[in-house]
Design a protein around this motif. Structure first.
Motif, short mmCIF file in Angstrom:
data_model
loop_
_atom_site.label_atom_id
_atom_site.label_comp_id
_atom_site.label_asym_id
_atom_site.label_seq_id
_atom_site.Cartn_x
_atom_site.Cartn_y
_atom_site.Cartn_z
N LEU A 654 0.83 -1.20 0.00
CA LEU A 654 0.00 0.00 0.00
C LEU A 654 0.87 1.26 0.00
CD1 LEU A 654 -3.26 0.68 1.86
CD2 LEU A 654 -1.37 2.25 2.24
N TYR A 655 1.85 1.30 0.90
CA TYR A 655 2.73 2.47 0.97
C TYR A 655 3.52 2.63 -0.34
CZ TYR A 655 1.81 2.95 5.97
OH TYR A 655 1.22 3.15 7.19
N ASN A 656 3.95 1.51 -0.90
CA ASN A 656 4.74 1.58 -2.14
C ASN A 656 3.94 2.18 -3.28
OD1 ASN A 656 6.90 0.39 -0.87
ND2 ASN A 656 6.51 -1.67 -1.69
N THR A 657 2.61 2.01 -3.24
CA THR A 657 1.76 2.57 -4.29
C THR A 657 1.93 4.09 -4.36
OG1 THR A 657 0.14 0.82 -3.88
CG2 THR A 657 -0.61 2.72 -5.14
N GLU A 672 8.92 11.33 2.07
CA GLU A 672 9.37 11.40 3.47
C GLU A 672 8.17 11.33 4.43
OE1 GLU A 672 11.92 14.83 3.75
OE2 GLU A 672 13.66 13.67 3.05
N PHE A 673 7.05 11.93 4.03
CA PHE A 673 5.86 11.81 4.86
C PHE A 673 5.42 10.35 4.97
CE2 PHE A 673 1.25 11.34 5.04
CZ PHE A 673 0.97 11.97 6.25
N VAL A 674 5.39 9.68 3.84
CA VAL A 674 4.93 8.28 3.82
C VAL A 674 5.90 7.39 4.59
CG1 VAL A 674 4.43 6.27 2.36
CG2 VAL A 674 3.65 8.55 1.67
N MET A 675 7.21 7.63 4.44
CA MET A 675 8.18 6.81 5.16
C MET A 675 8.05 7.02 6.66
SD MET A 675 9.70 4.93 3.04
CE MET A 675 10.75 4.23 4.30
N ASP A 676 7.77 8.25 7.08
CA ASP A 676 7.58 8.54 8.51
C ASP A 676 6.36 7.74 9.04
OD1 ASP A 676 8.09 9.95 11.00
OD2 ASP A 676 6.22 11.03 10.56
N ARG A 677 5.29 7.73 8.23
CA ARG A 677 4.10 6.97 8.65
C ARG A 677 4.41 5.47 8.73
NH1 ARG A 677 -0.87 9.64 8.65
NH2 ARG A 677 -1.53 7.73 9.67
N VAL A 712 19.00 2.34 6.64
CA VAL A 712 17.92 2.26 7.63
C VAL A 712 16.81 1.32 7.15
CG1 VAL A 712 16.08 3.56 8.78
CG2 VAL A 712 18.39 4.52 8.63
N MET A 713 16.40 1.50 5.92
CA MET A 713 15.31 0.65 5.38
C MET A 713 15.71 -0.82 5.36
SD MET A 713 13.61 2.95 2.31
CE MET A 713 15.17 3.23 1.46
N ALA A 787 10.85 12.76 11.28
CA ALA A 787 9.88 12.99 12.34
C ALA A 787 9.75 14.48 12.67
CB ALA A 787 10.28 12.21 13.59
N ALA A 788 10.88 15.25 12.55
CA ALA A 788 10.88 16.65 12.98
C ALA A 788 10.34 17.58 11.91
CB ALA A 788 12.30 17.06 13.36
N THR A 789 10.60 17.31 10.65
CA THR A 789 10.27 18.25 9.59
C THR A 789 9.01 17.91 8.81
OG1 THR A 789 11.63 17.07 7.98
CG2 THR A 789 12.71 18.78 9.29
N ASN A 790 8.37 16.81 9.20
CA ASN A 790 7.18 16.39 8.45
C ASN A 790 6.05 17.39 8.67
OD1 ASN A 790 5.15 15.04 7.16
ND2 ASN A 790 5.76 13.05 7.97
N SER A 791 5.64 18.06 7.60
CA SER A 791 4.64 19.12 7.72
C SER A 791 3.24 18.67 7.36
CB SER A 791 5.03 20.31 6.82
OG SER A 791 5.12 19.88 5.48
N TYR A 792 3.08 17.43 6.82
CA TYR A 792 1.75 16.98 6.42
C TYR A 792 1.02 16.38 7.62
CZ TYR A 792 2.63 17.74 1.50
OH TYR A 792 2.88 18.33 0.30
N ARG A 793 -0.26 16.61 7.70
CA ARG A 793 -1.08 16.03 8.78
C ARG A 793 -2.24 15.23 8.19
NH1 ARG A 793 2.86 17.19 10.80
NH2 ARG A 793 3.29 18.55 12.56
#
Length: 793
Positions: A654-657, A672-677, A712-713, A787-793
């Protein structure tokens, strides 16, 4: 005296069967010898007064001629018998009839009967019985009944239970209920009742028909009139085991053990070498309401392992070799009956009891024990018992080797499985070979599958539909995983499929649901759309395909971007009255992503909910494909948030989509937002995730970040348990300068450990370019920045 016409009719019927090949001479067990056996030479008709000596000599010559296949000489000697004016009686033909009954040779029996009529010799019960036995053994039930009914009763010839029991036994063996009923009616009309042999013959029929209640009725009726003896108990134990009544078989076995050690029954051997009931047999009326206090109810006698052991300890070993033989046969039957119930504990107890009672386990007992052990505890235990068997110089049955081989195949030990198959003397069953082919399919080893199938052909083992189902799965598609079909591979796939189908046709085997299903999967993997649709029509014509078959076809069509064809197949599914399931709906939502029809997707989701299928991970993945086809990242992230809020178990696919499309559009912020999630939801990445993220950073020139993210991944692809347990091994593979280290990592692909192999290769590459490996990913600057710079909610 019998009517002459009956002889001609019987002989004509038998002769016709011989000429058309309907009757196969069963061949005497003495055929390999030059002379007839000692038991025939010892016959009393060969000795006595001079007349009997002369006739006995002629009988011996006739039997010898028959034995050597010289029927012309036998017939000539028969026609000349008694030419020297000797007074002939029926017993002068008894030894010839006895030999003909043992072969059997019903045609020569009719020739003897005709000769006796021509010479005015009256039949007696002995010769009449032998004639009936010969006809019954050759399968001529009607002729045997006619022989019995056409002979009028005289002082020397009258109905006996022995004759009826012969007819009854032959009728039961041929599973002819009509003849059994006819025989019982004649017995009742002649008021002959039943004896112990009658009950035993009826027992065989009940087992043949799998009529458990009839066996219980025979047991109860028998016990009213007779005390159980070793032979009758042996037959009942055999019956209960064949009908899978393990409890009652054990109860009867305990009764048998007690009977042997009490010494209540002594076994005798008949002239034919068979065990017979020794006591005087008084037949009981067929219809009788007498009660007897000696009745033994199979549900009353309890089977207690400890009691049996105690009996053996107190009374010592069995009284005779024949007693031991009966015990061995009965214990073996019950041990083998444990196999379908997977009752290895009882099988082991019985096996050790045999030895405690002084009865050496037979090959059959070892076979039953090994088979049940393999089923319940695995092939290692079976091999241990097999080694014990070999120490005792007992040659295992083929079924023993087959059972261990099947166990090895189920454990994916292919070398061992094949080794045990090779030890079989006469391979007949395809089952163990099918299990090995199934293991080859599981491990994706088609080359080995070719080798195994070649062995089947070499040994002339008939393939079953299961064989062909596995062949389609193994060889239907040509390409290795991750490769798409091409013209060359499609041509090869077509050749293989045609070869398998040709072999099916030669063996007269039609497609099954599973073989069509496997064939459709193979065609879909190769992208052979025309073949896919052709075999869908075959499935529709031959079976009720059902939704799963249509799902396979729909999925393959979507993979090939054949959205309009998929829509037509979906309409066919609905028009045939099949109910789509959640898989069907998810596939069709994927189809909507090709045609970019969000309205149709909404309709499909409504259908899913109406049928009781709430949206799941695959549903959201399909919806993401649809909205991302328009590059609507905002709606994609809303769907992601909705899926997370609904508590759905998300996966890397799902994330890869989202990551895939974001990488193509250089949207690192989305990635980066998706990877943080993913990190927060503890969803481990997969090789595709690593590829998309790494490529996106490299394309933007962020090479250091790309390497850090890759490291990391890759670590997150490994489970914490694997890291804690195998960290030293992993580091050895990552940092090793040995040229074979990379090959050892690649070998993990063969064991279907794809994620582990890719993770180690990525980390090895990171180490090679000078990046130190840190297993504490929480300390990574990249992870902290996400985690610090993710601006999407």
């Amino acid at each position: 005296m019998c009517a002459r016409v009956s002889v001609k009719l019987l002989a004509r019927s038998i002769r016709k069967s011989y000429s058309t090949g309907l009757v196969r001479n069963k061949s005497s067990r003495f055929n390999s010898r030059k002379e007839i056996p000692e038991e025939w030479r010892r016959s009393t008709a060969f000795y006595g007064d001079p007349v009997n000596q002369v006739i006995g000599s002629v009988q011996k010559q006739i039997v010898n001629a028959l034995h050597l296949g010289d029927r012309e000489r036998a017939s000539s000697l028969l026609s000349n018998i008694g030419q020297n004016k000797h007074m002939l009686i029926a017993n002068h033909f008894a030894d010839i009839l006895k030999y003909c009954a043992s072969i059997p040779d019903p045609l020569f029996v009719m020739e003897i009967w005709k000769t006796m009529e021509e010479k005015g010799i009256e039949l007696n019960n002995k010769c009449h019985t032998l004639m009936i036995r010969a006809l019954c053994k050759a399968g001529y039930l009607e002729e045997a009944f006619n022989l019995l009914s056409n002979c009028g009763e005289t002082s020397n010839l009258y109905p006996t239970l022995q004759k009826y029991n012969i007819l009854l036994g032959a009728s039961a063996e041929m599973n002819s209920v009509i003849h059994v009923s006819k025989c019982l009616d004649l017995m009742e009309n002649d008021m002959l009742g039943k004896d112990e042999i009658t009950y035993i013959e009826l027992l065989k029929l009940a087992v043949l028909q799998k009529n458990t209640s009839a066996v219980y009725n025979i047991w109860n009726e028998y016990s009213k009139y007779y005390n159980f003896n070793l032979i009758s108990l042996r037959k009942f134990i055999w019956s209960f085991t064949r009908l899978k009544d393990l409890t009652t078989a054990c109860e009867a076995l305990q009764h048998l053990v007690a009977l042997v050690f009490r010494g209540d029954s002594t076994i005798k051997i008949s002239d034919e070498g068979k065990m017979v009931i020794p006591k005087l047999d008084v037949p009981m009326p067929i219809l009788s309401n007498q009660d007897n206090n000696n009745m033994v109810n199979p549900k009353v006698v309890g089977f207690d392992v400890n009691n049996v052991n105690t009996v053996g300890t107190v009374l010592g070993n069995p009284k005779s070799i024949l007693d031991t033989k009966i015990l061995r046969l009965s214990f073996t039957d019950v041990i083998r009956a444990c196999v379908p119930f997977k009752n290895n504990e009882l099988a082991e107890q019985l096996f050790y009891q045999m030895q405690n009672l002084g009865v050496k386990p037979s090959r059959g007992a070892f076979d039953g024990l090994i088979r049940v052990l393999v089923k319940e505890r695995g092939f290692h235990d079976g091999i241990e018992v097999l080694n014990l068997m070999k120490q005792k110089n007992l040659k295992p049955h083929d079924s023993t080797f087959a059972a261990i081989s099947v166990g090895c195949s189920e454990s994916l030990e292919l070398d061992l499985a094949e080794a045990f198959l090779d030890q079989m003397a006469q391979s007949k069953s395809a089952y163990p070979y099918n299990k090995l082919l199934e293991a080859c399919d599981t491990l994706d080893q088609p080359e080995r599958g070719v080798h195994i199938y070649g062995k089947m052909k070499q040994l002339k083992i008939a393939s079953t539909i299961k064989t062909y189902e596995l062949l389609f799965s193994l060889f239907g598609n040509v390409n290795a995983p991750y490769e798409n079909g091409n013209i060359l591979s499609q041509v090869e796939a077509t050749r293989r499929i045609n070869a398998i189908e040709d072999d099916m046709m030669r063996n007269g085997i039609q497609h099954s649901y599973v073989s069509i299903r496997n064939l459709l999967k193979a065609l879909g993997l190769e992208g052979m759309i025309s073949g896919l649709l052709h075999y869908l029509r075959v499935a529709e014509n031959q079976f009720t395909p059902g939704t799963p078959i249509y799902n396979i076809v729909l999925h393959s069509l979507i993979e090939a971007k054949e959205d309009q064809t998929a829509i037509n197949v979906f309409k066919t599914l609905m028009s045939h009255g099949y109910r789509p399931n959640d898989v069907t709906c998810n596939i069709m939502i994927d189809c909507c992503s090709i045609s970019r029809s969000f309205k149709s997707a909404q309709g499909l989701i409504a259908m899913m909910i109406r049928y009781g299928y709430p949206p799941q991970t695959q549903t959201y993945t399909s919806l993401l494909k649809l909205v991302l086809a328009s590059e609507d990242f905002d709606e994609a992230l809303n769907l992601l948030n909705q899926a997370c809020s609904e508590g759905i178990q998300l996966d890397a696919v799902l994330y890869n989509t989202i990551i895939d499309v974001a990488s193509q559009k250089d949207r690192i912020d989305i990635i980066e937002f998706v990877m943080d999630r993913m990190h927060k939801e503890r969803v481990p990445p997969d090789p595709a995730t690593c590829g998309h993220v790494f490529t996106a950073y490299v394309n933007q020139g962020f090479h250091n970040t790309a390497m850090e993210a890759l490291q990391v991944m890759s670590i997150h692809m490994l489970s914490e348990e694997d890291i804690n347990k195998n960290k030293a091994v992993f580091e050895d593979l990552i940092y090793s300068e040995d040229s074979e280290a990379e090959s050892r990592v690649l070998d993990l692909f063969k064991d279907s450990k794809e994620n582990l192999a890719v993770a180690l290769l990525n980390l090895r590459w990171c180490a090679m370019v000078g990046n130190p490996i840190s297993w504490l990913t929480s300390q990574s600057q990249w992870v902290k920045r996400l985690a610090a710079t993710n601006s999407y909610r």
